[in-house]
Scaffold this motif. Structure first.
Motif, PDB file in Angstrom:
ATOM      1  N   GLU A  51      11.754  11.985   1.833  1.00  0.00           N
ATOM      2  CA  GLU A  51      11.674  11.276   3.109  1.00  0.00           C
ATOM      3  C   GLU A  51      10.577  10.220   3.079  1.00  0.00           C
ATOM      4  O   GLU A  51      10.747   9.113   3.616  1.00  0.00           O
ATOM      5  N   LEU A  52       9.456  10.522   2.438  1.00  0.00           N
ATOM      6  CA  LEU A  52       8.398   9.509   2.282  1.00  0.00           C
ATOM      7  C   LEU A  52       8.893   8.350   1.420  1.00  0.00           C
ATOM      8  O   LEU A  52       8.588   7.183   1.698  1.00  0.00           O
ATOM      9  N   GLN A  53       9.652   8.659   0.382  1.00  0.00           N
ATOM     10  CA  GLN A  53      10.212   7.612  -0.475  1.00  0.00           C
ATOM     11  C   GLN A  53      11.219   6.757   0.294  1.00  0.00           C
ATOM     12  O   GLN A  53      11.242   5.531   0.156  1.00  0.00           O
ATOM     13  N   ARG A  54      12.046   7.394   1.111  1.00  0.00           N
ATOM     14  CA  ARG A  54      13.039   6.661   1.886  1.00  0.00           C
ATOM     15  C   ARG A  54      12.380   5.657   2.828  1.00  0.00           C
ATOM     16  O   ARG A  54      12.907   4.559   3.062  1.00  0.00           O
ATOM     17  N   ARG A  55      11.182   6.009   3.328  1.00  0.00           N
ATOM     18  CA  ARG A  55      10.463   5.129   4.245  1.00  0.00           C
ATOM     19  C   ARG A  55       9.623   4.078   3.525  1.00  0.00           C
ATOM     20  O   ARG A  55       8.949   3.268   4.160  1.00  0.00           O
ATOM     21  N   GLY A  56       9.645   4.103   2.202  1.00  0.00           N
ATOM     22  CA  GLY A  56       8.884   3.124   1.432  1.00  0.00           C
ATOM     23  C   GLY A  56       7.402   3.390   1.398  1.00  0.00           C
ATOM     24  O   GLY A  56       6.609   2.506   1.050  1.00  0.00           O
ATOM     25  N   LEU A  57       6.996   4.629   1.717  1.00  0.00           N
ATOM     26  CA  LEU A  57       5.572   4.978   1.765  1.00  0.00           C
ATOM     27  C   LEU A  57       5.063   5.557   0.459  1.00  0.00           C
ATOM     28  O   LEU A  57       3.849   5.657   0.258  1.00  0.00           O
ATOM     29  N   PHE A  58       5.982   5.956  -0.428  1.00  0.00           N
ATOM     30  CA  PHE A  58       5.585   6.643  -1.659  1.00  0.00           C
ATOM     31  C   PHE A  58       6.528   6.250  -2.779  1.00  0.00           C
ATOM     32  O   PHE A  58       7.710   5.997  -2.562  1.00  0.00           O
ATOM     33  N   ARG A  59       5.979   6.195  -3.976  1.00  0.00           N
ATOM     34  CA  ARG A  59       6.731   5.747  -5.150  1.00  0.00           C
ATOM     35  C   ARG A  59       7.959   6.609  -5.410  1.00  0.00           C
ATOM     36  O   ARG A  59       7.984   7.800  -5.067  1.00  0.00           O
ATOM     37  N   THR A  60       8.925   6.012  -6.073  1.00  0.00           N
ATOM     38  CA  THR A  60      10.085   6.752  -6.547  1.00  0.00           C
ATOM     39  C   THR A  60       9.993   7.042  -8.044  1.00  0.00           C
ATOM     40  O   THR A  60      10.755   7.865  -8.568  1.00  0.00           O
ATOM     41  N   GLU A  61       9.069   6.351  -8.720  1.00  0.00           N
ATOM     42  CA  GLU A  61       8.794   6.624 -10.129  1.00  0.00           C
ATOM     43  C   GLU A  61       7.417   6.088 -10.469  1.00  0.00           C
ATOM     44  O   GLU A  61       6.868   5.248  -9.764  1.00  0.00           O
ATOM     45  N   TYR A  62       6.846   6.611 -11.547  1.00  0.00           N
ATOM     46  CA  TYR A  62       5.544   6.129 -11.990  1.00  0.00           C
ATOM     47  C   TYR A  62       5.689   4.737 -12.596  1.00  0.00           C
ATOM     48  O   TYR A  62       6.598   4.489 -13.381  1.00  0.00           O
ATOM     49  N   SER A  63       4.779   3.844 -12.232  1.00  0.00           N
ATOM     50  CA  SER A  63       4.831   2.479 -12.769  1.00  0.00           C
ATOM     51  C   SER A  63       3.844   2.266 -13.906  1.00  0.00           C
ATOM     52  O   SER A  63       3.874   1.241 -14.576  1.00  0.00           O
ATOM     53  N   GLY A  64       2.950   3.211 -14.127  1.00  0.00           N
ATOM     54  CA  GLY A  64       1.968   3.109 -15.204  1.00  0.00           C
ATOM     55  C   GLY A  64       1.795   4.445 -15.881  1.00  0.00           C
ATOM     56  O   GLY A  64       2.501   5.419 -15.573  1.00  0.00           O
ATOM     57  N   THR A  65       0.839   4.503 -16.795  1.00  0.00           N
ATOM     58  CA  THR A  65       0.641   5.725 -17.567  1.00  0.00           C
ATOM     59  C   THR A  65      -0.658   6.446 -17.240  1.00  0.00           C
ATOM     60  O   THR A  65      -0.793   7.633 -17.521  1.00  0.00           O
ATOM     61  N   THR A  66      -1.636   5.754 -16.645  1.00  0.00           N
ATOM     62  CA  THR A  66      -2.939   6.370 -16.396  1.00  0.00           C
ATOM     63  C   THR A  66      -3.100   6.711 -14.923  1.00  0.00           C
ATOM     64  O   THR A  66      -2.386   6.187 -14.052  1.00  0.00           O
ATOM     65  N   LEU A  67      -4.065   7.559 -14.651  1.00  0.00           N
ATOM     66  CA  LEU A  67      -4.363   7.900 -13.260  1.00  0.00           C
ATOM     67  C   LEU A  67      -4.830   6.673 -12.490  1.00  0.00           C
ATOM     68  O   LEU A  67      -4.468   6.492 -11.319  1.00  0.00           O
ATOM     69  N   ARG A  68      -5.615   5.816 -13.112  1.00  0.00           N
ATOM     70  CA  ARG A  68      -6.032   4.576 -12.442  1.00  0.00           C
ATOM     71  C   ARG A  68      -4.829   3.704 -12.095  1.00  0.00           C
ATOM     72  O   ARG A  68      -4.801   3.062 -11.038  1.00  0.00           O
ATOM     73  N   ASP A  69      -3.834   3.679 -12.961  1.00  0.00           N
ATOM     74  CA  ASP A  69      -2.605   2.954 -12.640  1.00  0.00           C
ATOM     75  C   ASP A  69      -1.966   3.515 -11.373  1.00  0.00           C
ATOM     76  O   ASP A  69      -1.543   2.769 -10.481  1.00  0.00           O
ATOM     77  N   HIS A  70      -1.898   4.839 -11.288  1.00  0.00           N
ATOM     78  CA  HIS A  70      -1.204   5.474 -10.173  1.00  0.00           C
ATOM     79  C   HIS A  70      -1.846   5.122  -8.836  1.00  0.00           C
ATOM     80  O   HIS A  70      -1.147   4.801  -7.863  1.00  0.00           O
ATOM     81  N   ILE A  71      -3.157   5.222  -8.758  1.00  0.00           N
ATOM     82  CA  ILE A  71      -3.816   5.089  -7.452  1.00  0.00           C
ATOM     83  C   ILE A  71      -4.426   3.706  -7.222  1.00  0.00           C
ATOM     84  O   ILE A  71      -5.084   3.476  -6.217  1.00  0.00           O
ATOM     85  N   GLY A  72      -4.176   2.788  -8.164  1.00  0.00           N
ATOM     86  CA  GLY A  72      -4.592   1.401  -7.956  1.00  0.00           C
ATOM     87  C   GLY A  72      -6.066   1.152  -8.153  1.00  0.00           C
ATOM     88  O   GLY A  72      -6.670   0.350  -7.436  1.00  0.00           O
ATOM     89  N   ARG A  91       0.847  -1.191   0.000  1.00  0.00           N
ATOM     90  CA  ARG A  91       0.000   0.000   0.000  1.00  0.00           C
ATOM     91  C   ARG A  91       0.886   1.246   0.000  1.00  0.00           C
ATOM     92  O   ARG A  91       1.863   1.336   0.734  1.00  0.00           O
ATOM     93  N   GLN A  92       0.530   2.204  -0.869  1.00  0.00           N
ATOM     94  CA  GLN A  92       1.312   3.427  -1.013  1.00  0.00           C
ATOM     95  C   GLN A  92       0.417   4.640  -0.802  1.00  0.00           C
ATOM     96  O   GLN A  92      -0.777   4.635  -1.127  1.00  0.00           O
ATOM     97  N   ILE A  93       0.996   5.695  -0.286  1.00  0.00           N
ATOM     98  CA  ILE A  93       0.270   6.939  -0.075  1.00  0.00           C
ATOM     99  C   ILE A  93      -0.139   7.541  -1.413  1.00  0.00           C
ATOM    100  O   ILE A  93       0.641   7.565  -2.372  1.00  0.00           O
ATOM    101  N   VAL A  94      -1.365   8.022  -1.495  1.00  0.00           N
ATOM    102  CA  VAL A  94      -1.845   8.802  -2.631  1.00  0.00           C
ATOM    103  C   VAL A  94      -1.583  10.280  -2.332  1.00  0.00           C
ATOM    104  O   VAL A  94      -1.921  10.769  -1.251  1.00  0.00           O
ATOM    105  N   LEU A  95      -0.960  10.985  -3.270  1.00  0.00           N
ATOM    106  CA  LEU A  95      -0.708  12.418  -3.112  1.00  0.00           C
ATOM    107  C   LEU A  95      -1.405  13.202  -4.216  1.00  0.00           C
ATOM    108  O   LEU A  95      -1.212  12.928  -5.405  1.00  0.00           O
TER     109      LEU A  95
END
Length: 451
Positions: free
Chosen positions: A418-439, A5-9
């Motif tokens: 800092e959120l990325q360092r803690r594994g709470l937020f992505r370091t890069e986009y894994s998809g191309t659509t908004l639905r991809d981003h937020i699951g 689970r990742q934070i949505v921003l």
């Protein structure tokens, strides 16, 4: 295996002369070229560099001129007096980004369903599947008067109409089957006629025939954003929303609300994991706590009482100029507040007074000023986000800026790593659509229907 689970921003944006806080334009580092392409190109670039899921534009269809029935104070004090069309701005921002989700507000009260369906389906195509629609019902009389009516509709009636509005919009989005277009030059067949359907909707408030003129989009449907927190608004949000905006100050109340809304979504037969709940947050970040506190103190010098009273009048659809600052409001006054009822209810609950004063509304609501900010250096801000996220008070956060574009620049530079360092937020986009981003899954046709 389910992904972590990742934070949505979400970046909370305004196509206007200030942020949601009127004092933002007075900030010494605020840009004033808010009618330029470069202003929005730059903001989009900052959010995308920070891997934000979405940049979302709030909107109203009028200046805040309810206070005293006059717009002069609005213009002179710069209280959200410039408002550009958000979808046009999003189109420009979409040209300068490639991954950032793009959302805008459109009212179900003052537009027709076919028009809204076409606008956001078009935007979804042009951005490669990054569009979102923030559904609002509009709250005050000055908007109504701009759109040819004398007053805003009653609260629950707005939502009743909006339910049917959503049925029409989703119905149109489903009328083109995904494989309808053949584009077969040799056969002379552009699209299969039996895979494009008419809606033929006849309801209590709306009639819309079709056929729809935009093919099925990359996301199936643009993502639906909703911010209802009143009883009827929460019901509407649970029914239609995929990305919900809430405003909680206390962790315990946020946890309670999160569980209640997820349960309500499940009771409707929807998957709660397919609805993300995000909390509005005003970060004031510095490289150290001391620097952040200094920035907060400096910002608190910018707002004025007229900012508060003007935005309270707009939000509650009630002219606070008609009452003295320390005069208890009558029951009739409270009943006449037909706008954002969550504000009124919050004031009643926090003060414990059945007849609070205008000053109570100013103090508790925080309208017009930097109310309940999250202040700190990168570690303190990340601690706050991590606690709310891991305690399942939220799925993410709506980040509102104290000034533009510097507040987002600071957040991306200092907090996101800092959120990325803690594994709470992505370091890069894994998809191309908004639905991809937020699951969120691509919805199959008809899945929006209940029962």
């Amino acid at each position: 295996m389910r992904a972590q689970r990742q934070i949505v921003l979400v970046g909370f944006l305004q196509a206007q002369n200030c942020t949601t806080i009127p004092a933002a334009w007075r900030h010494p580092h605020a840009r004033h070229d808010v009618t330029s392409f470069d202003y929005y190109r730059h903001i989009g670039g900052v959010l995308e560099a920070g891997c934000f899921d979405l940049g979302f534009f709030d909107d109203r269809l009028a200046m805040p001129d309810m206070f005293g029935g006059d717009h002069r104070h609005t213009v002179e004090a710069g209280i959200r007096c410039v408002k550009l069309d958000p979808v046009t701005v999003l189109t420009a921002m979409g040209m300068s980004t490639s991954r950032l989700g793009l959302g805008a507000t459109y009212s179900t009260t003052y537009y027709e369903p076919f028009h809204v369906a076409r606008v956001f389906a078009t935007l979804d195509h042009l951005t490669g599947g990054r569009a979102a629609w923030n559904v609002v019902t509009s709250v005050n009389d000055n908007e109504a008067r701009n759109m040819g009516l004398t007053h805003a509709l009653a609260h629950d009636e707005r939502y009743d109409r909006a339910d049917e509005f959503m049925e029409v919009v989703h119905g149109h989005w489903d009328t083109w089957e995904a494989d309808a277009i053949a584009a077969d030059r040799e056969a002379g067949l552009y699209a299969h006629g039996d895979r494009v359907h008419r809606l033929d909707h006849e309801g209590r408030w709306y009639s819309s025939r079709g056929p729809f003129t935009v093919p099925r989009t990359p996301q199936g449907h643009p993502v639906i954003i909703q911010a209802g927190q009143s009883g009827r608004g929460t019901e509407f949000a649970a029914r239609w929303g995929e990305l919900l905006f809430v405003t909680h100050v206390r962790l315990d109340s946020a946890v309670e609300h999160y569980a209640a809304v997820k349960a309500q979504i499940a009771e409707l037969g929807r998957d709660p994991d397919q609805v993300k709940i995000t909390n509005l947050t005003f970060p004031v970040v510095g490289r150290t706590m001391s620097e952040a506190e200094d920035r907060r103190a400096a910002y608190d010098e910018l707002p004025t009482l007229i900012d508060d009273l003007s935005l309270l009048s707009e939000g509650l659809n009630f002219d606070f100029a008609s009452r003295d600052l320390d005069e208890p409001l009558s029951d009739d006054d409270l009943d006449a507040m037909t706008g954002i009822q969550g504000i009124r209810n919050q004031v009643l609950a926090i003060t414990g007074r059945s007849n609070p004063t205008v000053r109570d509304f100013v103090r508790v609501s925080g309208r017009g000023r930097l109310a309940h900010p999250t202040v700190g250096g990168p570690t303190e801000l990340a601690d706050y986000f991590e606690e709310w996220f891991t305690e399942q008070a939220v799925d993410g956060f709506v980040i509102a800026g104290t000034h533009m574009p510097g507040a987002f620049e600071d957040f991306v530079e200092l907090v996101v790593p800092e959120l990325q360092r803690r594994g709470l937020f992505r370091t890069e986009y894994s998809g191309t659509t908004l639905r991809d981003h937020i699951g969120l899954e691509v919805p199959a046709p008809g899945t929006w229907r209940l029962g």
